[in-house]
Scaffold this active site. Sequence first.
Site, short mmCIF file in Angstrom:
data_model
loop_
_atom_site.label_atom_id
_atom_site.label_comp_id
_atom_site.label_asym_id
_atom_site.label_seq_id
_atom_site.Cartn_x
_atom_site.Cartn_y
_atom_site.Cartn_z
CB SER A 141 -0.85 -0.01 1.28
OG SER A 141 -1.50 1.21 1.47
CE1 TYR A 146 -4.46 -2.46 5.31
CE2 TYR A 146 -3.60 -0.27 4.83
CZ TYR A 146 -4.14 -1.47 4.40
OH TYR A 146 -4.35 -1.68 3.06
P1 NDP Z 1 -11.64 -5.85 -0.49
O1 NDP Z 1 -12.17 -5.80 0.91
O2 NDP Z 1 -12.58 -5.61 -1.61
O3 NDP Z 1 -10.90 -7.23 -0.73
C1 NDP Z 1 -10.21 -7.90 0.26
C2 NDP Z 1 -10.15 -9.36 -0.12
O4 NDP Z 1 -9.38 -10.06 0.88
C3 NDP Z 1 -11.52 -10.00 -0.18
O5 NDP Z 1 -11.58 -10.79 -1.33
C4 NDP Z 1 -11.57 -10.87 1.06
O6 NDP Z 1 -12.32 -12.03 0.78
C5 NDP Z 1 -10.10 -11.22 1.22
N1 NDP Z 1 -9.77 -11.66 2.57
C6 NDP Z 1 -9.88 -10.98 3.72
N2 NDP Z 1 -9.52 -11.76 4.76
C7 NDP Z 1 -9.17 -12.96 4.22
C8 NDP Z 1 -8.71 -14.18 4.77
N3 NDP Z 1 -8.54 -14.35 6.09
N4 NDP Z 1 -8.44 -15.20 3.92
C9 NDP Z 1 -8.64 -15.05 2.60
N5 NDP Z 1 -9.05 -13.93 2.03
C10 NDP Z 1 -9.32 -12.89 2.83
O7 NDP Z 1 -10.44 -4.79 -0.51
P2 NDP Z 1 -9.32 -4.44 -1.61
O8 NDP Z 1 -9.60 -5.09 -2.89
O9 NDP Z 1 -9.17 -2.99 -1.55
O10 NDP Z 1 -8.03 -5.10 -0.93
C11 NDP Z 1 -7.11 -5.90 -1.61
C12 NDP Z 1 -5.70 -5.58 -1.12
O11 NDP Z 1 -5.38 -4.24 -1.49
C13 NDP Z 1 -5.53 -5.63 0.40
O12 NDP Z 1 -4.30 -6.25 0.71
C14 NDP Z 1 -5.50 -4.16 0.81
O13 NDP Z 1 -4.81 -3.97 2.00
C15 NDP Z 1 -4.80 -3.58 -0.40
N6 NDP Z 1 -4.96 -2.13 -0.56
C16 NDP Z 1 -6.20 -1.59 -0.80
C17 NDP Z 1 -6.34 -0.22 -0.92
C18 NDP Z 1 -7.68 0.43 -1.12
O14 NDP Z 1 -7.75 1.68 -1.05
N7 NDP Z 1 -8.74 -0.30 -1.36
C19 NDP Z 1 -5.18 0.68 -0.84
C20 NDP Z 1 -3.94 0.00 -0.63
C21 NDP Z 1 -3.84 -1.34 -0.50
P3 NDP Z 1 -13.21 -12.87 1.81
O15 NDP Z 1 -13.82 -11.90 2.78
O16 NDP Z 1 -14.21 -13.54 0.91
O17 NDP Z 1 -12.27 -13.84 2.44
#
Ligand code: NDP
Length: 246
Positions: free
Chosen positions: A142, A155
């Site tokens: 990030s 985080y």
């Molecule tokens: P979302 O919440 O849309 O996606 C997060 C994903 O992670 C979901 O598919 C969720 O699926 C999965 N997840 C969460 N916990 C678990 C777990 N224990 N096991 C398996 N899967 C898990 O958010 P983003 O798409 O934004 O996030 C994706 C990545 O991008 C993350 O690492 C986030 O930190 C990073 N990021 C996002 C930013 C933003 O502004 N959105 C900025 C910078 C970085 P499920 O709940 O079905 O398991």
Amino acid sequence: MLNVENKVIIITGASSGIGESTAKLLAQNGAKIVLAARREERLRLLKSTIEEIGGIAVYKVTDVSSHEEVEELARFAVDTFGQIDVLVNNAGIMPLSYLHEKKITEWDQMIDVNIKGVLYGIGAVLPHMRERKQGHIINVSSVTGHIVRKSWAVYSGTKFAVRALTEALRQEEAENNIRTTIICPGGVMTELVHTVSNEEIKQNIEESLQMALPAEAIASSILYAVSQPDYTAVNEIIVRPTSQEL
Ligand code: NDP
């Protein structure tokens, strides 16, 4: 697209946001996608959507905080497609809070998913990639893996850690022809904000997301890194909305 077609690509956190968008884009470019996350219905729907556009995808329900489940995911990918070319360690949660709130359960969850989940992914695919002397590990960090702000302590700490361990991985595995990429998004419009339990912080984030990027912008960066020739490793990409200052 160059160097994407027929690649077997595991994507964690594929059930929404950046992971979902990346899965679609890579599948459109001819990759075989292994979708992983906890919400099975979302994965099932995404697999159908990808197949409707002529792509190839399978899924395995996986909690990345379980070492055993991540090992099973890697085995499933090899059993299904015979190899793993790319792992996108994308799963993450962001329950922001102030340190004085002492939300120990959320601290533990962030460390378990955002750091240990990434490590388990690396551990699960590395023997296979080392044996083949090729592979690509993409870890989603990030902008907050570069900059710390109030309420982002844990985080940000997890995202700094992702950058640190990816850089060590790069150095350790260069001789084995394994590529590494760190992806550092700024604000992206996804469900991530739903994981914030502090209402004041959540509201602030929601306001700042007015200028957020669509998830497709990050998917394009991941496609760019994957599509380079094997001798080119794109080691880090920072992608912010143009109007985002920090
Ligand atoms: P979302 O919440 O849309 O996606 C997060 C994903 O992670 C979901 O598919 C969720 O699926 C999965 N997840 C969460 N916990 C678990 C777990 N224990 N096991 C398996 N899967 C898990 O958010 P983003 O798409 O934004 O996030 C994706 C990545 O991008 C993350 O690492 C986030 O930190 C990073 N990021 C996002 C930013 C933003 O502004 N959105 C900025 C910078 C970085 P499920 O709940 O079905 O398991």
